[in-house]
Design a protein around this motif. Structure first.
Motif, short mmCIF file in Angstrom:
data_model
loop_
_atom_site.label_atom_id
_atom_site.label_comp_id
_atom_site.label_asym_id
_atom_site.label_seq_id
_atom_site.Cartn_x
_atom_site.Cartn_y
_atom_site.Cartn_z
N ILE A 1 0.83 -1.22 0.00
CA ILE A 1 0.00 0.00 0.00
C ILE A 1 0.86 1.26 0.00
CG2 ILE A 1 -1.67 1.32 1.36
CD1 ILE A 1 -2.82 -1.38 2.31
N ASN B 1 1.01 3.99 -3.09
CA ASN B 1 0.65 5.39 -2.86
C ASN B 1 1.83 6.33 -3.06
OD1 ASN B 1 -2.28 5.62 -1.95
ND2 ASN B 1 -1.58 3.97 -0.65
N CYS C 1 -1.83 4.57 6.35
CA CYS C 1 -1.62 3.12 6.38
C CYS C 1 -0.67 2.74 7.52
CB CYS C 1 -1.06 2.65 5.04
SG CYS C 1 -0.59 0.91 5.00
N MET D 1 -9.33 2.19 4.68
CA MET D 1 -7.94 1.76 4.87
C MET D 1 -7.88 0.37 5.49
SD MET D 1 -4.80 2.30 4.37
CE MET D 1 -4.77 4.01 3.83
N LYS E 1 -10.03 -1.94 5.11
CA LYS E 1 -10.42 -2.89 4.06
C LYS E 1 -9.23 -3.20 3.15
CE LYS E 1 -13.85 -3.62 0.40
NZ LYS E 1 -15.01 -3.02 -0.31
N SER E 2 -8.48 -2.16 2.78
CA SER E 2 -7.31 -2.36 1.91
C SER E 2 -6.25 -3.20 2.61
CB SER E 2 -6.71 -1.00 1.51
OG SER E 2 -7.61 -0.27 0.72
N LYS F 1 -7.50 -6.83 2.97
CA LYS F 1 -7.49 -7.59 1.71
C LYS F 1 -6.12 -8.18 1.43
CE LYS F 1 -8.08 -6.98 -3.30
NZ LYS F 1 -8.38 -6.00 -4.38
N GLY G 1 0.61 -6.74 -4.95
CA GLY G 1 -0.61 -7.06 -4.20
C GLY G 1 -1.17 -8.43 -4.51
N LYS H 1 -5.72 -4.91 -8.46
CA LYS H 1 -6.17 -3.65 -7.86
C LYS H 1 -6.16 -3.77 -6.35
CE LYS H 1 -7.14 -1.83 -11.90
NZ LYS H 1 -6.34 -0.70 -12.44
N LEU H 2 -5.68 -2.71 -5.68
CA LEU H 2 -5.65 -2.71 -4.21
C LEU H 2 -6.95 -2.14 -3.66
CD1 LEU H 2 -2.01 -1.51 -3.44
CD2 LEU H 2 -2.86 -3.80 -3.91
#
Length: 456
Positions: A80, A84, A96, A242, A244-245, A248, A392, A455-456
């Motif tokens: 992440i 970013n 994060c 955040m 959730k990301s 995941k 990812g 995709k993140l």
């Protein structure tokens, strides 16, 4: 890069290699320095006898079991933050990091209490023989006091590496490790007026060094000019998006860690049951394996960072290019290390024995010959795995690790070691098959290139 895969101007080869080396060289220096000083630690412990080596070594997998959840979290943080950073959204990168640190405080305190409370039963379960159980349990109990601090330090360093700040993590970890070695010199055998604490001295050295590393890591993200700067005045509340990301990516990496820890623990049980002398020979050869791992890990850190950052810039073609560059560098280093292993196979074990033990030395030399075969396979698959994690694609890496490390290595290791009667050599042949299968699975995924579209 093939013309149809290009999405813009391609970085010239020389410039791309140099960009990789600028991140990789400090990371390699850090990892190799840590491995070498860890090796020195083991040499110092080895002066107490091979039983002391076995007592310290048998704590490794139980300790890693407690760190596993946080390794998964760090994988998510790396992906992440790197993505970013590439997209120019450093506020999201800092958020994060804050989320990860808060999660660790709660879970880390709980696991510290569990580790301290169950130190002796865990050593017995890990396969420690009666004459090393107490030393092993004491070492494990003392080092567990630094569990939370080590976890938080690891996360800060993971975020810094994702930004390409490998010089910062080099300073943090090498400084702490130099201190640990110095304290080992004073506390293990008792020098300059300090008490001779033996194996416990090595444990306290680890704890003190861990607090120093945390202080340095914390300073790196609280100083004014830090791109990952955090402060008590920031918003430390959880945000659903955040979480959730992180969840995941960490869930896939978490499954991977469960598979890894189960596999490594089960494999360690197979080897530990062979007896203290065989286990000591195994640990000596493992020191070289760890050293080879650190070279690949340093290159993998650079690859992970560059892959993630270029995906953040919507340049999957450049991500693929940097992944391939990492593979070439790793394979070249592995070839050199394999030759070095063959040439030093009888000399290296002498560093770890308090007296000349022919059986341990000869067994270690045979394992090192097998390691020479493993190294090129290990380094290339580690870098490919780093590329996939940086993108990812943690679920596929998790599946690979579960099938190879979690199932194949301990099962095949047991069959070759006991039913077929190959002993310790059989256990190491199992590593060759495990690494080979992992290489095939990761290379297949990497070559297809679908990981660049995650995709993140």
């Amino acid at each position: 890069m093939k013309p149809e895969a290009r999405r813009g101007e391609i970085t010239p080869s020389r410039k791309a290699y140099w960009a990789t080396l600028l991140i990789a060289l400090p990371a390699v220096a850090e990892m190799v320095s840590l491995a070498l000083m860890g090796m020195i630690d083991m040499v110092m412990v080895g002066r107490l006898g091979y039983q002391a080596v076995a007592a310290v070594g048998i704590t490794t997998q139980p300790r890693m079991l407690f760190f596993s959840a946080f390794f998964a979290l760090n994988t998510a943080v790396t992906a992440i933050v790197a993505r970013n950073k590439g997209a120019g959204d450093m506020d999201a990168a800092r958020r994060c990091l804050r989320h990860a640190l808060v999660l660790e405080i709660f879970l880390g305190l709980l696991l510290t209490v569990v580790a301290i409370s169950l130190s002796r039963p865990m050593m017995i379960f890990a396969g420690a023989e009666a004459h090393i159980v107490e030393e092993a349990a004491s070492y494990f109990r003392i080092t567990s006091f630094a569990l939370l601090i080590q976890i938080m330090t690891g996360t800060i360093c993971a975020a810094q590496r994702a930004c390409g700040n490998t010089k910062i993590t080099l300073k943090v970890n090498v400084t702490a490790k130099v201190l640990s070695v110095a304290l080992n010199f004073l506390l293990i055998e008792g020098r300059l007026g300090f008490p001779a604490l033996g194996v416990d001295g090595a444990a306290w050295s680890t704890v003190i060094a861990a607090f120093v590393a945390f202080a340095l890591a914390l300073h790196s993200v609280t100083e004014k000019n830090s791109m990952l700067r955090v402060s008590f005045n920031d918003n430390w509340r959880f945000e659903r998006g955040m979480l959730k990301s992180i969840g995941k990516l960490a869930s896939g990496a978490g499954v991977e860690q469960v598979g890894l820890r189960f596999g490594f623990f089960a494999y360690a049980l197979v080897v530990a049951r062979l007896g203290t002398e065989d286990f000591a020979a195994h640990l000596i050869a493992m020191q070289l394996m760890v050293l080879s791992f650190t070279f690949a890990d340093g290159i993998g850190i650079a690859t992970t960072s560059l892959v993630g950052q270029n995906l953040g810039k919507n340049r999957p073609d450049l991500s693929m290019m940097y992944g391939k560059i990492g593979l070439r560098l790793a394979f070249g280093v592995a070839a050199i290390l394999s030759v070095a292993c063959i040439l030093t196979r009888f000399h290296f074990p002498l560093l770890f024995t308090a007296y000349y033990n022919t059986e341990i030395i000869n067994t270690s030399a045979m394992l090192i010959m097998i390691l020479a075969i493993i190294m090129p396979i290990q380094t290339t698959q580690l870098v490919m795995g780093g590329s996939l994690r940086g993108a990812g694609d943690t679920r596929y890496v998790a599946l690979t690790m579960i099938l190879t490390v979690g199932i194949m290595r301990p099962l095949l290791g047991f069959l070759l070691t006991y039913p077929l009667g190959w002993g310790l050599i059989g256990a190491w042949v199992a590593i060759v098959f495990d690494q080979g299968a992992r290489l095939v699975m990761l290379f297949t995924r990497f070559a297809r290139g679908r990981w660049a579209l995650v995709k993140l």
